[in-house]
Design a protein around this motif. Sequence first.
Motif, mmCIF file in Angstrom:
data_model
loop_
_atom_site.group_PDB
_atom_site.id
_atom_site.type_symbol
_atom_site.label_atom_id
_atom_site.label_comp_id
_atom_site.label_asym_id
_atom_site.label_seq_id
_atom_site.Cartn_x
_atom_site.Cartn_y
_atom_site.Cartn_z
ATOM 1 N N ASN A 198 0.834 -1.082 0.073
ATOM 2 C CA ASN A 198 0.004 0.003 -0.174
ATOM 3 C C ASN A 198 0.855 1.277 0.065
ATOM 4 N N ARG A 199 1.739 0.991 0.814
ATOM 5 C CA ARG A 199 2.846 2.640 0.812
ATOM 6 C C ARG A 199 3.716 2.523 -0.504
ATOM 7 N N LEU A 200 3.761 1.221 -1.280
ATOM 8 C CA LEU A 200 4.397 1.550 -2.604
ATOM 9 C C LEU A 200 3.739 1.863 -3.340
ATOM 10 N N LYS A 201 2.351 1.693 -3.487
ATOM 11 C CA LYS A 201 1.484 2.329 -4.401
ATOM 12 C C LYS A 201 1.533 3.656 -4.700
ATOM 13 N N ILE A 202 1.427 4.494 -3.178
ATOM 14 C CA ILE A 202 1.792 5.858 -3.026
ATOM 15 C C ILE A 202 2.785 6.366 -3.950
ATOM 16 N N LYS A 203 3.913 5.646 -3.280
ATOM 17 C CA LYS A 203 5.248 6.021 -3.951
ATOM 18 C C LYS A 203 5.449 6.091 -5.327
ATOM 19 N N GLN A 204 4.659 4.869 -6.054
ATOM 20 C CA GLN A 204 4.398 4.984 -7.680
ATOM 21 C C GLN A 204 4.052 6.051 -8.252
ATOM 22 N N THR A 205 3.007 6.667 -7.635
ATOM 23 C CA THR A 205 2.282 7.712 -8.128
ATOM 24 C C THR A 205 3.183 9.234 -8.341
ATOM 25 N N GLN A 206 4.242 8.974 -7.349
ATOM 26 C CA GLN A 206 5.222 9.904 -7.263
ATOM 27 C C GLN A 206 6.287 9.887 -8.230
ATOM 28 N N HIS A 207 6.422 8.496 -8.464
ATOM 29 C CA HIS A 207 7.785 8.136 -9.090
ATOM 30 C C HIS A 207 7.464 7.094 -10.390
ATOM 31 N N THR A 208 6.534 7.399 -11.185
ATOM 32 C CA THR A 208 5.785 6.622 -12.194
ATOM 33 C C THR A 208 6.973 6.166 -13.088
ATOM 34 N N ASP A 209 8.138 6.877 -13.344
ATOM 35 C CA ASP A 209 9.145 6.393 -14.104
ATOM 36 C C ASP A 209 10.023 5.464 -13.739
ATOM 37 N N ARG A 210 9.924 5.054 -12.151
ATOM 38 C CA ARG A 210 10.804 4.167 -11.773
ATOM 39 C C ARG A 210 10.252 2.652 -11.377
ATOM 40 N N LEU A 211 8.586 2.872 -11.412
ATOM 41 C CA LEU A 211 7.802 1.726 -10.972
ATOM 42 C C LEU A 211 6.558 1.678 -11.693
ATOM 43 N N SER A 212 6.266 0.576 -12.097
ATOM 44 C CA SER A 212 5.054 0.307 -12.915
ATOM 45 C C SER A 212 3.905 -0.346 -11.797
ATOM 46 N N VAL A 213 2.761 -0.143 -12.260
ATOM 47 C CA VAL A 213 1.494 -0.942 -11.450
ATOM 48 C C VAL A 213 1.631 -2.224 -11.584
ATOM 49 N N LYS A 214 2.149 -2.629 -12.941
ATOM 50 C CA LYS A 214 2.110 -4.061 -13.065
ATOM 51 C C LYS A 214 3.323 -4.807 -12.111
ATOM 52 N N GLU A 215 4.235 -3.977 -11.977
ATOM 53 C CA GLU A 215 5.360 -4.613 -11.053
ATOM 54 C C GLU A 215 4.758 -4.806 -9.673
ATOM 55 N N ILE A 216 4.132 -3.757 -9.061
ATOM 56 C CA ILE A 216 3.451 -3.796 -7.750
ATOM 57 C C ILE A 216 2.616 -5.092 -7.735
ATOM 58 N N ASN A 217 1.722 -5.117 -8.640
ATOM 59 C CA ASN A 217 0.671 -6.182 -8.707
ATOM 60 C C ASN A 217 1.330 -7.603 -8.881
ATOM 61 N N SER A 218 2.513 -7.730 -9.041
ATOM 62 C CA SER A 218 3.195 -8.889 -9.245
ATOM 63 C C SER A 218 3.849 -9.628 -7.915
ATOM 64 N N ILE A 219 3.762 -8.411 -6.833
ATOM 65 C CA ILE A 219 4.276 -8.798 -5.499
ATOM 66 C C ILE A 219 3.145 -9.667 -4.905
ATOM 67 N N ASN A 220 3.972 -10.943 -4.536
ATOM 68 C CA ASN A 220 3.086 -11.622 -3.775
ATOM 69 C C ASN A 220 3.678 -12.306 -2.191
ATOM 70 N N THR A 221 5.046 -11.944 -2.217
ATOM 71 C CA THR A 221 5.612 -12.323 -0.948
ATOM 72 C C THR A 221 6.560 -10.998 -0.706
ATOM 73 N N LEU A 222 7.107 -11.357 0.490
ATOM 74 C CA LEU A 222 8.172 -10.025 0.963
ATOM 75 C C LEU A 222 9.120 -10.390 0.157
ATOM 76 N N ILE A 223 9.459 -11.472 -0.315
ATOM 77 C CA ILE A 223 10.856 -11.519 -1.213
ATOM 78 C C ILE A 223 10.638 -10.818 -2.215
ATOM 79 N N ASP A 224 9.492 -10.944 -2.925
ATOM 80 C CA ASP A 224 9.118 -10.151 -4.187
ATOM 81 C C ASP A 224 9.506 -8.725 -3.691
ATOM 82 N N PHE A 225 8.926 -8.065 -2.848
ATOM 83 C CA PHE A 225 8.884 -6.847 -2.639
ATOM 84 C C PHE A 225 10.209 -6.284 -2.572
ATOM 85 N N ASP A 226 11.228 -7.265 -1.904
ATOM 86 C CA ASP A 226 12.515 -6.734 -1.778
ATOM 87 C C ASP A 226 13.304 -6.923 -3.029
ATOM 88 N N ASN A 227 12.893 -7.920 -3.928
ATOM 89 C CA ASN A 227 13.411 -8.046 -5.521
ATOM 90 C C ASN A 227 12.962 -6.942 -6.246
#
Length: 321
Positions: A198-227
């Motif tokens: 949820n925090r990352l979704k907010i950050k994505q709106t600030q830095h759309t060039d660094r992270l995509s919504v698709k990448e966020i939606n692919s996070i299923n685990t904490l390891i995914d988040f760290d990767n």
Amino acid sequence: MPIVESAYKPPFLFRNGFVSTVYSGLARRVNGLIQERERITLSDNDFLDLDWSYTKDTTNKVIVMLHGLEGNGQRPYMTGVAKLFNTHGVDAVCVNFRGCSGEPNLKYRSYHSGATEDLVDIINHLIDSKHYSEIYFHGISLGANMVLKYIGERRDVPTQIKGVVAVSVPCDLHGSCKELHTFKNRLYHNNFKKYLVNRLKIKQTQHTDRLSVKEINSINTLIDFDNIYTSRAHGFKDALDYYTQCSSLQFLPNIKIPTLIINALNDSFLSPECYPVKEAKANSYLHLEMPNHGGHVGFIQLKSYYYNEKRALEFFGINQD
């Protein structure tokens, strides 16, 4: 230093690690602490917020509290320490890591278990602006790993830093991460992941060039988040590289400041590598206390401050009268 025999004996109900962990996270309240917020500018022009509380008398001592994953300066495990030390002649500052004080930080990066560069800025601020001659640290979980890494990786630790207490420390980050992905910890894992995403979704709106919504939606685990986020945002190759470089375990032999680690044996977040018996026995500055009970940051003593809080006061040699 020989292993410290623990005197912690919890109330009967809280001998269960799950119960003590959940109660401490959801039910504990600390009342009567007045905090004042100070915003400091970091070396990269980002910011973080410090929540101060003060003893009634003039003092040259301050204790710095560092929170755990997705914590903040108002968590009871922070304010409990602050209140206790304030009543014993010590000022207290509860650190909110980047983005944890209720307002998103400016940079794409945020905080992580090994972000000691931010600790450098905080310490310099305390020494230069506040003129404290005695600085103590009380770190919890992620924050505990951070401060242990700091005092172990540097040869130029300021002489004003007099002691460290590190509680529920995942000093082997990879081992702890694997524990969090087990079935027994699924509730904790999913809760952490929810808040981080949820925090990352907010950050994505600030830095759309660094992270995509698709990448966020692919996070299923904490390891995914760290990767996907932690490693890329903070200059690591991947999650494993982050865990390897930032685990405090490798820095413990270098510690030259009185340090106490309190890790409960029934802490389900910790792997066997998170109990540094060998390192403690080989380093006279490093004390390791392993109570049978306490779960993760759940060293409960009813109608009283928590055991780790009073233990910190004792370890630092602060007058307890």
